[in-house]
Design a protein around this motif. Structure first.
Motif, short mmCIF file in Angstrom:
data_model
loop_
_atom_site.label_atom_id
_atom_site.label_comp_id
_atom_site.label_asym_id
_atom_site.label_seq_id
_atom_site.Cartn_x
_atom_site.Cartn_y
_atom_site.Cartn_z
N TYR A 1 30.70 -61.96 -27.81
CA TYR A 1 29.89 -61.62 -28.98
C TYR A 1 28.44 -61.95 -28.67
O TYR A 1 28.16 -62.88 -27.91
CB TYR A 1 30.33 -62.44 -30.20
CG TYR A 1 31.76 -62.24 -30.59
CD1 TYR A 1 32.13 -61.19 -31.43
CD2 TYR A 1 32.75 -63.09 -30.11
CE1 TYR A 1 33.46 -61.01 -31.80
CE2 TYR A 1 34.07 -62.91 -30.47
CZ TYR A 1 34.43 -61.88 -31.31
OH TYR A 1 35.73 -61.70 -31.66
N GLN B 1 30.48 -57.31 -28.33
CA GLN B 1 30.23 -56.85 -29.70
C GLN B 1 29.03 -57.61 -30.23
O GLN B 1 28.88 -58.80 -29.96
CB GLN B 1 31.42 -57.18 -30.60
CG GLN B 1 32.74 -56.60 -30.16
CD GLN B 1 33.87 -57.19 -30.99
OE1 GLN B 1 33.79 -57.23 -32.21
NE2 GLN B 1 34.91 -57.65 -30.31
N THR B 2 28.20 -56.94 -31.00
CA THR B 2 27.10 -57.64 -31.66
C THR B 2 27.52 -58.02 -33.07
O THR B 2 28.37 -57.38 -33.68
CB THR B 2 25.81 -56.81 -31.70
OG1 THR B 2 26.06 -55.60 -32.40
CG2 THR B 2 25.31 -56.51 -30.28
N ASP B 3 26.91 -59.09 -33.56
CA ASP B 3 27.20 -59.57 -34.91
C ASP B 3 25.89 -60.08 -35.52
O ASP B 3 25.25 -60.97 -34.95
CB ASP B 3 28.23 -60.69 -34.85
CG ASP B 3 28.78 -61.08 -36.22
OD1 ASP B 3 27.97 -61.29 -37.15
OD2 ASP B 3 30.01 -61.20 -36.36
N GLU B 4 25.50 -59.51 -36.63
CA GLU B 4 24.25 -59.87 -37.32
C GLU B 4 24.19 -61.35 -37.67
O GLU B 4 23.11 -61.94 -37.74
CB GLU B 4 24.10 -59.04 -38.62
CG GLU B 4 23.91 -57.56 -38.39
CD GLU B 4 22.51 -57.22 -37.91
OE1 GLU B 4 21.54 -57.88 -38.32
OE2 GLU B 4 22.41 -56.28 -37.09
N ARG B 5 25.35 -61.97 -37.89
CA ARG B 5 25.37 -63.39 -38.28
C ARG B 5 24.94 -64.31 -37.16
O ARG B 5 24.68 -65.48 -37.37
CB ARG B 5 26.77 -63.78 -38.76
CG ARG B 5 27.23 -63.00 -39.99
CD ARG B 5 28.65 -63.31 -40.35
NE ARG B 5 29.54 -62.89 -39.26
CZ ARG B 5 30.84 -63.14 -39.23
NH1 ARG B 5 31.42 -63.82 -40.22
NH2 ARG B 5 31.58 -62.72 -38.23
N ALA C 1 30.60 -67.18 -38.80
CA ALA C 1 30.78 -66.27 -37.66
C ALA C 1 31.64 -66.93 -36.59
O ALA C 1 32.59 -66.33 -36.08
CB ALA C 1 29.43 -65.86 -37.08
N MET D 1 35.26 -65.80 -35.05
CA MET D 1 35.34 -65.40 -33.64
C MET D 1 36.38 -66.17 -32.85
O MET D 1 36.84 -65.68 -31.82
CB MET D 1 33.96 -65.53 -32.99
CG MET D 1 32.98 -64.51 -33.53
SD MET D 1 31.29 -64.84 -33.02
CE MET D 1 30.42 -63.59 -33.96
#
Length: 185
Positions: A49, A69-73, A123, A127
């Motif tokens: 991530y 994967q990207t995650d804004e959090r 997050a 994850m």
């Protein structure tokens, strides 16, 4: 389960500038720093991530190819109106008022440290549910928050945790909880 928290390498920004959500590029030392990080990570298959900001996604791509994967959090704290201003540009009384209660006081049109902590920990908890070895490429504030959560450090003491650019934190999750194996590796 092994978890590696990886801080982005040195950003291309003037020292003393407030940046969090700003999508900064990386300093010319990127390849050298990223190669050092690569040498620390074990040869495992990771679920990866990253923060969507380029200073993290570029490092994730260098280390893991396009398998992340990207995650804004996972973004750094939102400095709001202070983004890309130097501390010298911010009125001293305004900065002092915020620093008096940075845990709960949001930055003007930004967020508080508690808000950063809560989204970072949420997050992280999401994850690690897979039980698979995980790498998270993110920012200092996010890593500091996750380390505080992992070690039971009170949030008010967590701001003092130092995580350097291009450094790695190694956590291990077992039946007894999270164990810190290394910091600033």
């Amino acid at each position: 389960m092994d978890i590696f928290l990886i801080r982005h390498t040195t950003p291309a920004v003037t020292y003393g500038t407030c940046y969090g959500f700003a999508d900064l590029d990386l300093a010319p030392t990127f390849t050298e720093e990223a190669t050092r990080v690569q040498g620390i990570l074990p040869g495992k298959n990771f679920t990866v991530y990253a923060s969507p900001l380029q200073r993290c996604s570029k490092l994730a791509h260098f280390l893991f190819g396009s398998t992340f994967q990207t995650d804004e959090r996972l973004k750094e704290v939102n400095f709001g109106d202070w983004e890309m201003k130097t501390w010298n540009d911010i009125r001293e009384t305004t900065a002092q008022n915020w620093m008096a209660d940075y845990l709960h006081q949001p930055l003007p049109n930004g967020e508080s440290y508690t808000q950063l902590y809560n989204r970072s920990v949420a997050a992280f908890r999401d994850m690690i549910t897979s039980g698979k070895d995980t790498a998270i490429v993110t920012h200092g504030g996010v890593i500091r928050s996750i380390l505080a959560y992992a070690t039971g450090t009170p949030i008010e003491a967590s701001y003092g945790i130092r995580v350097e650019y291009g450094r790695v934190v190694h956590l291990h999750l077992n039946g007894q909880g999270l164990e810190v194996k290394g910091v600033n590796m």
